[in-house]
Design a protein around this motif. Structure first.
Motif, short mmCIF file in Angstrom:
data_model
loop_
_atom_site.label_atom_id
_atom_site.label_comp_id
_atom_site.label_asym_id
_atom_site.label_seq_id
_atom_site.Cartn_x
_atom_site.Cartn_y
_atom_site.Cartn_z
N GLY A 1 -29.32 -9.06 -3.02
CA GLY A 1 -28.06 -9.41 -3.66
C GLY A 1 -26.92 -9.06 -2.73
N VAL A 2 -25.89 -9.89 -2.72
CA VAL A 2 -24.72 -9.64 -1.87
C VAL A 2 -23.50 -9.76 -2.75
N PHE A 3 -22.63 -8.76 -2.70
CA PHE A 3 -21.43 -8.83 -3.52
C PHE A 3 -20.22 -8.73 -2.61
N THR A 4 -19.53 -9.86 -2.44
CA THR A 4 -18.36 -9.92 -1.55
C THR A 4 -17.52 -11.14 -1.89
N GLN A 5 -16.23 -11.08 -1.54
CA GLN A 5 -15.37 -12.26 -1.66
C GLN A 5 -15.14 -12.90 -0.29
N ASN A 6 -15.68 -12.26 0.74
CA ASN A 6 -15.42 -12.70 2.10
C ASN A 6 -16.49 -13.71 2.54
N LEU A 7 -16.05 -14.92 2.81
CA LEU A 7 -16.99 -15.99 3.14
C LEU A 7 -17.78 -15.70 4.41
N ASP A 8 -17.11 -15.12 5.40
CA ASP A 8 -17.80 -14.82 6.66
C ASP A 8 -18.87 -13.76 6.45
#
Ligand code: NAD
Length: 500
Positions: free
Chosen positions: A430-437
């Motif tokens: 699972g990945v939790f981020t708002q950063n597209l890169d």
């Protein structure tokens, strides 16, 4: 916790009767050849729900004979694909009609919340069967441009008799991932259910026949792994075996397959999936999703987000809130409404989880919440959270398969990628981020079969699922799983006159 423990004293009577406890072979419910039975237990109390016929090698032989006959002489692989598809659609309708009854059996046998069985799992199973019903008449070969004066085509044929061995954590969902594609392709089946949870599959077996499935196409053998399961994996007349369960038993399956008839094997095994909370995360949302990723289904998910990696910038806040969320988790009788967590499936899993919690404490991790049994009967465990977990602690390397969250701190992406990948498993992340890169980087770098970005446990019938490394071989669900149940035959026909 005291109130939750006290509430466990009054057990709710399940709203269902157990109708089927025998083996399903050749379209009939029959006793085991040995006449033996075994008890299936209520995880809320450890009391016996029912005595179930205990199949062993001889019953597997009988089931294989029935499946062989249904494949070699019966209508199933010979009827039109459209007819097969219609039977599977009818079966999905019957599942919906019996939704509450099936869900109650599932909860009684497994301990998972009834609302989860009734509102998520049985509907998901119907959806999986409809998905594969839709595939039945869209499976076909190709024509191929050969080099010479030949007409070259491929036929996509069913593989024959499929052996399928499933676990207890999602008895019906696992059954659907196995039966759905195998049936759509025209195979016949010997299904070995988990000894902890034999009941729901037997009712499903009856409904398959009510929907018009010919006798012998699906045979269901309840029983133990070392006897019935091993007989399936090692059978000389089973053409393919699919297994879901522990990595340890997955290795045995592969060995039995290779020592018998080299039947192809697909394996869906364990995991220790990272859930990565990046520095830009909204902490409240991240806590809630990480909590769901680990605690869903009493933590008994092969893909559970069981290593919660949290960026150092948000770590302290995350730990405080994860602890509060775990303390608020509604644990109780799974038949009660609003319950998020029921008991673990059996005493073996219960003891194993408590042992890991002790390892965590002894190993120096900080116990933030939970840490022991809830109440005094059945197999309930307090939602447990550890912080200050180090990569080499047993609770960070082994599959605990219970409601135990382990939180690890990280500084930067290179570091968390290396640490997340430093596992013998590779099932999911699972990945939790708002950063597209950041999201793009992680989705490519993680050596796992599924990456969920800002979501977790999304299990549509259409999405392939399976593992890298020791998490398995092959993919289930989606288009990909059809190839597990098909042989490709190349047919080359000499052309007398290649010109036209
Ligand atoms: P398991 O692997 O022993 O059992 C899974 C299935 O395999 C059951 O149907 C079982 O009867 C059968 N089996 C067991 N031994 C066998 C053998 N020698 N030959 C053929 N079949 C055999 O899993 P378990 O003991 O129920 O659970 C142990 C651990 O496995 C859990 O704690 C968890 O870590 C993991 N597990 C993973 C999944 C998953 O979905 N990947 C599911 C259940 C358990």
């Amino acid at each position: 916790l005291a109130a939750a423990a006290a509430a466990l004293e009054n057990t709710i009577t399940p709203p269902v009767k157990v109708e089927h406890t025998q083996l399903l072979i050749g379209g009939k419910f029959v006793d085991a050849a040995s006449g033996k039975t075994f008890p299936t237990l209520d995880p809320r109390t450890g009391e016996v729900i029912a005595q179930v016929s205990e199949g062993d090698a001889e019953d597997v032989n009988r089931a294989v004979l029935a499946a062989r006959k249904a494949f070699d002489q019966g209508p199933w692989p010979r009827m039109t694909a459209y007819e097969r598809s219609r039977i599977l659609f009818r079966f999905a309708d019957l599942l919906e009609k019996h939704n509450d009854e099936i869900a109650a059996l599932e909860t009684w046998d497994n301990g998972k919340p009834y609302e989860q069985s009734a509102k998520i799992e049985v509907p998901m199973v119907a959806r999986v069967f409809r998905y594969y019903a839709g595939w039945a008449d869209k499976i076909h070969g190709m024509t191929v441009p050969g080099d010479g004066p030949y007409h070259v085509q491929t036929l996509h044929e069913p593989i024959g008799v499929a052996g399928q061995i499933i676990p207890w954590n999602f008895p019906l969902v696992m059954l659907s991932w196995k039966l759905g594609p195998a049936l759509a392709c025209g195979n016949t089946i010997v299904l070995k259910t988990a000894e902890q949870t034999p009941l729901s599959a037997l009712l499903v077996g009856r409904l398959l026949h009510e929907a018009g499935l010919p006798d012998g196409v699906v045979n269901i053998v309840s029983g133990f792994g070392a006897t019935a399961g091993a007989a399936v994996a090692g059978h000389m007349d089973i053409d393919k075996v699919a297994f879901t369960g522990s990595t340890e038993v997955g290795k045995i399956i592969l060995e039995l397959a290779s020592k018998s008839n080299l039947k192809p094997v697909t394996l869906e095994l364990g995991g220790k999936s990272p859930f990565i909370v990046c520095e830009d995360a909204d902490v409240d949302q991240a806590v809630e999703l990480a909590h769901f990723a680990l605690f869903f289904n009493q933590g008994q998910c092969c893909c559970a987000g069981s290593r919660t990696f949290v960026h150092e910038r948000v770590y302290d806040e995350f730990v405080e809130k994860a602890k509060a969320r775990a303390n608020n988790r509604a644990v109780g009788d799974p038949f009660k409404s609003g319950i998020e967590q029921g008991p673990q499936v059996d005493s073996e899993q219960f003891k194993k989880i408590l042992k890991y919690i002790k390892h965590g404490v002894d190993g120096g991790a900080t116990l933030q919440a939970g840490g022991g049994q809830l109440g005094s009967k059945g197999y309930y465990i307090q939602p447990t959270v550890f912080s200050d977990v180090k990569d080499d602690m047993l609770i960070a390397t082994d599959e605990i398969f219970g409601p135990v969250q382990t939180i690890l701190k990280f500084k930067d992406l290179d570091e968390v990628i290396a640490r997340a990948n430093n596992s013998r498993y590779g099932l999911a992340a699972g990945v939790f981020t708002q950063n597209l890169d950041t999201a793009n980087r992680l989705m490519r770098a993680l050596k796992v079969g599924t990456v969920w970005i800002n979501c977790f446990d999304v299990f549509d019938a259409t999405i392939p699922f399976g593992g890298y490394k020791m998490s398995g071989i092959g993919r289930e669900k989606g288009l990909y799983s059809l190839s597990n149940y098909l042989q490709v035959k190349a047919v080359v026909t000499a052309l007398k006159n290649p010109a036209w």
